[in-house]
Design an enzyme around this catalytic site. Structure first.
Site, PDB file in Angstrom:
ATOM      1  N   GLU A 105       0.732  -1.301   0.003  1.00  0.00           N
ATOM      2  CA  GLU A 105      -0.237  -0.017  -0.077  1.00  0.00           C
ATOM      3  C   GLU A 105       0.998   1.212   0.010  1.00  0.00           C
ATOM      4  O   GLU A 105       1.804   1.300   0.788  1.00  0.00           O
ATOM      5  CB  GLU A 105      -0.740  -0.084   1.285  1.00  0.00           C
ATOM      6  CG  GLU A 105      -1.663   1.344   1.156  1.00  0.00           C
ATOM      7  CD  GLU A 105      -2.611   1.302   2.775  1.00  0.00           C
ATOM      8  OE1 GLU A 105      -3.591   0.628   2.820  1.00  0.00           O
ATOM      9  OE2 GLU A 105      -2.013   1.886   3.414  1.00  0.00           O
ATOM     10  N   ALA A 114      -8.311  11.910   4.153  1.00  0.00           N
ATOM     11  CA  ALA A 114      -9.572  12.151   4.854  1.00  0.00           C
ATOM     12  C   ALA A 114     -10.539  12.668   3.998  1.00  0.00           C
ATOM     13  O   ALA A 114     -10.306  14.104   3.698  1.00  0.00           O
ATOM     14  CB  ALA A 114      -9.452  12.433   6.125  1.00  0.00           C
ATOM     15  N   ARG A 139     -15.378   2.521   4.251  1.00  0.00           N
ATOM     16  CA  ARG A 139     -16.493   3.604   4.883  1.00  0.00           C
ATOM     17  C   ARG A 139     -15.278   4.730   5.282  1.00  0.00           C
ATOM     18  O   ARG A 139     -15.656   5.922   4.917  1.00  0.00           O
ATOM     19  CB  ARG A 139     -16.838   2.984   6.190  1.00  0.00           C
ATOM     20  CG  ARG A 139     -17.778   4.188   6.842  1.00  0.00           C
ATOM     21  CD  ARG A 139     -18.090   3.758   8.108  1.00  0.00           C
ATOM     22  NE  ARG A 139     -16.792   4.249   8.976  1.00  0.00           N
ATOM     23  CZ  ARG A 139     -16.786   4.183  10.364  1.00  0.00           C
ATOM     24  NH1 ARG A 139     -17.988   3.898  11.149  1.00  0.00           N
ATOM     25  NH2 ARG A 139     -15.540   4.812  11.112  1.00  0.00           N
ATOM     26  N   HIS A 172     -13.706  -4.574  14.351  1.00  0.00           N
ATOM     27  CA  HIS A 172     -13.532  -3.131  13.936  1.00  0.00           C
ATOM     28  C   HIS A 172     -13.379  -2.507  15.390  1.00  0.00           C
ATOM     29  O   HIS A 172     -14.365  -2.943  16.169  1.00  0.00           O
ATOM     30  CB  HIS A 172     -14.546  -2.639  13.113  1.00  0.00           C
ATOM     31  CG  HIS A 172     -14.296  -1.172  12.531  1.00  0.00           C
ATOM     32  ND1 HIS A 172     -14.664  -0.154  13.460  1.00  0.00           N
ATOM     33  CD2 HIS A 172     -13.884  -0.802  11.385  1.00  0.00           C
ATOM     34  CE1 HIS A 172     -14.309   0.970  12.865  1.00  0.00           C
ATOM     35  NE2 HIS A 172     -13.976   0.697  11.561  1.00  0.00           N
ATOM     36  N   LYS A 202     -21.465  -6.820   3.257  1.00  0.00           N
ATOM     37  CA  LYS A 202     -20.300  -6.022   2.448  1.00  0.00           C
ATOM     38  C   LYS A 202     -20.111  -6.980   1.211  1.00  0.00           C
ATOM     39  O   LYS A 202     -19.950  -6.549   0.208  1.00  0.00           O
ATOM     40  CB  LYS A 202     -19.157  -5.643   3.152  1.00  0.00           C
ATOM     41  CG  LYS A 202     -18.023  -4.664   2.400  1.00  0.00           C
ATOM     42  CD  LYS A 202     -16.787  -4.584   3.138  1.00  0.00           C
ATOM     43  CE  LYS A 202     -17.112  -4.024   4.528  1.00  0.00           C
ATOM     44  NZ  LYS A 202     -15.772  -3.652   5.002  1.00  0.00           N
TER      45      LYS A 202
END
Length: 286
Positions: free
Chosen positions: A17, A51, A106, A147, A163
């Site tokens: 990533e 964000a 999300r 989570h 999901k």
């Protein structure tokens, strides 16, 4: 190349990533990092954004550079500040660049905010939209230790099933430092009827100062053997860097040996981290 096809293959891989620079800054340096990491031949590279999509343009540019280097690229999407027009605009940009992999999230909510009245409240909403728009391969996130906002692990997995049923084709996990946690999680997923491929996420911790912050945000627990490493080498930056890469390498090796087709590395944009792991596994991941 769609990531789901890589995960259904027989060749093990290590992916990673990256995150783009803040809006309007240091894009050239970020593209150089892409080129350097691409030389290591990871199986695919995912690209985050800030964000609320604050640097989405830079994220598209970084994802496009990954694609130009011949590495499958996956762009992140979050619900925060998302609307139909913005989503469709970004998806069109990705299509134009040849990028057909998206991670639907999300997203982390800024303190004091809520998605209660948002157009997109859940990653499942986003996945449905992306799948309906075009021929994208859609991934999603999952949390082997639950989570932080969930009522418990079973509750979290039940929401994860929604999901997956919304079109998510594979899952990438939050970081963890104990592989037994991951193996236990896989049994739980199967018990809930979740059978899509899962890519374990591993973060090589090379800086002792970052570890407490990371664990606080993610709810990730540190096994005693890893705490011992941090206590022993945390004050020596070079030793901690080497120890972190070797600990992560051992995690990756164990996961691949136990049947996972890919392991995702959270590199913090440091090419030497993914490079060190792949060098350690040079005869295993070819």
């Amino acid at each position: 190349m769609k990531i789901i096809n890589l995960l259904k293959g027989t060749k093990p891989g290590v992916s990673c990533e990256l995150f783009p620079p803040k809006q309007g800054s240091q894009l050239a340096n970020a593209l150089e990092i892409v080129d350097t990491i691409a030389e290591q031949k990871p199986s695919f590279i995912s690209v985050t954004y800030g964000a609320g999509g604050s640097n989405a343009g830079e994220a598209v540019a970084v994802a496009a550079e990954v694609h130009k280097c011949g590495i499958p690229s996956m762009a992140h999407f979050t619900c925060i500040n998302a609307d139909d027009q913005g989503i469709e605009s970004m998806l069109k940009q990705l299509q134009a660049k040849g990028i057909d992999n998206v991670l639907a999230l999300r997203g982390d909510l800024p303190e004091g905010t809520s998605l209660e009245h948002a157009e997109y409240q859940h990653a499942s909403d986003l996945a449905k939209k992306i799948k309906s728009f075009g021929d994208f391969c859609v991934g999603g996130a999952c949390y082997p230790e639950g989570h932080p906002e969930s009522a418990g692990l079973n509750d979290d997995i039940e929401k994860l099933k929604i999901k997956v049923d919304s079109g998510v084709e594979f899952l990438v996990t939050q970081m963890f430092f104990d592989n037994d946690v991951m193996y236990n999680y896989m049994y739980r997923l199967l018990a809930h009827g979740i059978t899509v491929p899962v890519v374990p996420g591993v973060m090589p911790v090379t800086n002792a100062k970052q570890i407490q912050h990371i664990c606080k945000l993610s709810g990730t627990k540190l096994p005693l053997r890893f705490r011992a490493i941090v206590e022993k080498y945390g004050d020596d930056p070079e030793a901690m860097k080497q120890a972190g890469i070797n600990y992560a390498t051992a995690q990756v090796l164990d996961l691949l040996a136990n049947g996972f087709m890919d392991v995702h590395i959270y590199t913090m944009n440091r090419p030497e981290i993914i490079g060190g792991i792949l060098q350690n596994l040079s005869c295993i991941v070819k």
